[in-house]
Design an enzyme around this catalytic site. Sequence first.
Site, PDB file in Angstrom:
ATOM      1  N   GLY A 184      41.819  19.676  52.150  1.00 28.60           N
ATOM      2  CA  GLY A 184      42.552  20.429  51.144  1.00 28.60           C
ATOM      3  C   GLY A 184      42.900  21.830  51.598  1.00 28.60           C
ATOM      4  O   GLY A 184      43.911  22.411  51.171  1.00 28.60           O
ATOM      5  N   ALA A 185      42.086  22.412  52.475  1.00 29.00           N
ATOM      6  CA  ALA A 185      42.370  23.756  52.979  1.00 29.00           C
ATOM      7  C   ALA A 185      43.629  23.750  53.841  1.00 29.00           C
ATOM      8  O   ALA A 185      44.402  24.711  53.840  1.00 29.00           O
ATOM      9  CB  ALA A 185      41.182  24.283  53.773  1.00 29.00           C
ATOM     10  N   GLY A 244      36.659  53.669  31.519  1.00 28.74           N
ATOM     11  CA  GLY A 244      37.343  53.147  30.339  1.00 28.74           C
ATOM     12  C   GLY A 244      38.771  52.731  30.638  1.00 28.74           C
ATOM     13  O   GLY A 244      39.069  52.086  31.646  1.00 28.74           O
ATOM     14  N   GLY A 245      39.674  53.122  29.736  1.00 29.47           N
ATOM     15  CA  GLY A 245      41.078  52.748  29.890  1.00 29.47           C
ATOM     16  C   GLY A 245      41.696  53.259  31.167  1.00 29.47           C
ATOM     17  O   GLY A 245      42.657  52.665  31.677  1.00 29.47           O
TER      18      GLY A 245
END
Length: 466
Positions: A353-354, A100-101
Site C-alpha cells: 500500500g505504501a 489561546g486564540g
Amino acid sequence: MGDGVITGWGTIHGRKVCVASEDFTVIGGTLGEVHAEKICRIQDLAYDMRVPMILLNDSGGARIEEGILSLSGYGGIFQRHVKASGVIPQIAAILGPCSGGASYSPALCDFVFMVKDLSKMCLTGPAVVESVLGIKTTLDELGGSEVHGKKSGVAHVVCEDEKTCLDEIRMLLTYLPQNCSKEARAELDALHQPPRETNGWLAGMFHRTEQTRTPVRFEELVPDNSRRAYDVHAVIDNLLLNDSFYEIFREFAPNAVTGFGVMDHHVIGVVANQPMYLGGAIDYDAADKMARFIRFCDCFRIPILTLVDVPAFFPGPQQEQNGIIRHGAKILYAFSEATVPKVTLIMRKAYGGAFIAMNCKMMSADVVYAWPIAEIAVMGAEGAVRIIDRHRIEQAEDSQKEYEVCKRAYEEKFSNPFIAARKGYVDEVLLPEETTARLTETFRFLADKYEEETSPAVRKHGNMPL
C-alpha cells in the site's frame, strides 16, 4: 492607534508583501477590537492585491477587558485566513509567547516559523493546566519550539534566533509565487532563470548560477542492498541545483522529507522517503506531513517530484490506534487531487500500500521512472515467501536452504521493476547516470500540462491544516 500591532505593506526582494507585527510591550500584545480590525484590514489588502501575508506573532491572546469584542475579532481574522488559503501564501512567525486564540491564527497559515528558547505557542498556559488537571508543567513543555518542531508538527521551520527566522522567511519567499495564478507562477520561473535583459529588471533575481558542484554517482549514494540505510538528502542535493533544497518540517516525522528546490531553474516540490528513520516506512505523522506539503504545492502550481524507497506503512497497535488508516488516506487523496506535473522515481523498495500511496501511475502520476535495483511488489521477499511458500519450507529436509531458494526465486520473479514496466506501471527503467537529465527533460515537457481553466481570482482549493 497602535493598540499592540503594527500593520503595513512593503517589498521583499522587490516583490510586494503585507505584514502585521504584534507588539508585546503594549498590553502584552493582547488582541482587542482595534487590534483585530487593523489585522483584518491588512489581510483584506493582501487578498485584494494577491500578495503574500506575513504575521509576526507575539501575543498573550484575547484581551480579557474587552470580552466578546476580542473573541469576535479572532473570528474575523480566522475567516480571512480561510478565505485567503490557497489564494496567497500565508506565513506566520512566533516571536514570543502566543496563547489561546493567538495560536490558531498561525495554525491556519501555510507555514509557521519558531525560534528556539523564545517561541511559545499553546492553547492553555501552565496555570490553567494545573488548576484543571492538577499537573505542573512549563510553557516549554506545553508549546516550546522543540514540542512543535519535533512532536506536534505545528512548526514548519525552527530557527536559532530572530534574525535567522526573518532571513529564513525571506528565503522561503524566493520559492513561492505571489499567488495561485498562472501569471504569478510564470513570474516565479522568470526570477530563477539566468539573467536576461529582455525580461526586465526582475529577471534572474534568484538565479543560483550554473551547477558548480561535481555530481556524485547515485550508485555511491544508494546501496543496492535494500536492508542498508542511506540519507536521502544526499540524493536530493545531487538532483537539484547548487544547494537549493529548502526543507520543510526538518525535525518532524523525519522518516519523510519534504521541501522546495530548483531544477533546471524552475522551482519544484520534493517528497521523499527517508531510509535513515524507520527504514522509510510511513507512519501517521509522516502521512500528515507529506499530504499537507503536496496540497500546498498543488494550490500554487508547483510541480512535484516524488522519490520512493518505502517498505510499508509502519505497523503496530500504536499506529492503528492513532489512525494510520485515516492519516494514510490523506496522502492518497492529496496525490490523486493534485493536477500539477507529478513525476515519480522509484529508487529502491516500493512495497504494498505504501507503493500506491507514493504517487504510483494509477494514482495519476504523469511519469514514473525506476532504477534497475528497484523492487516493486506486494511485500519484500523475506515476508512473502514465508506466506506463499510456508508449507514447502516446513516440509523440506533443510528448511533454511529451501527458504533461501524460494527467496531467490521470488526476487527474480517479482522484486524488480521490469514486470511493472512491461505492464505500463513504470514508464521507463533508467540507469542512475541518466536520472538528472531525464527528470529535467520530463519537467520541461510537463510545464504546459493542461489544467481546467479557472479565473486568476478563483483558487483551486484551500490549504486546510492536516
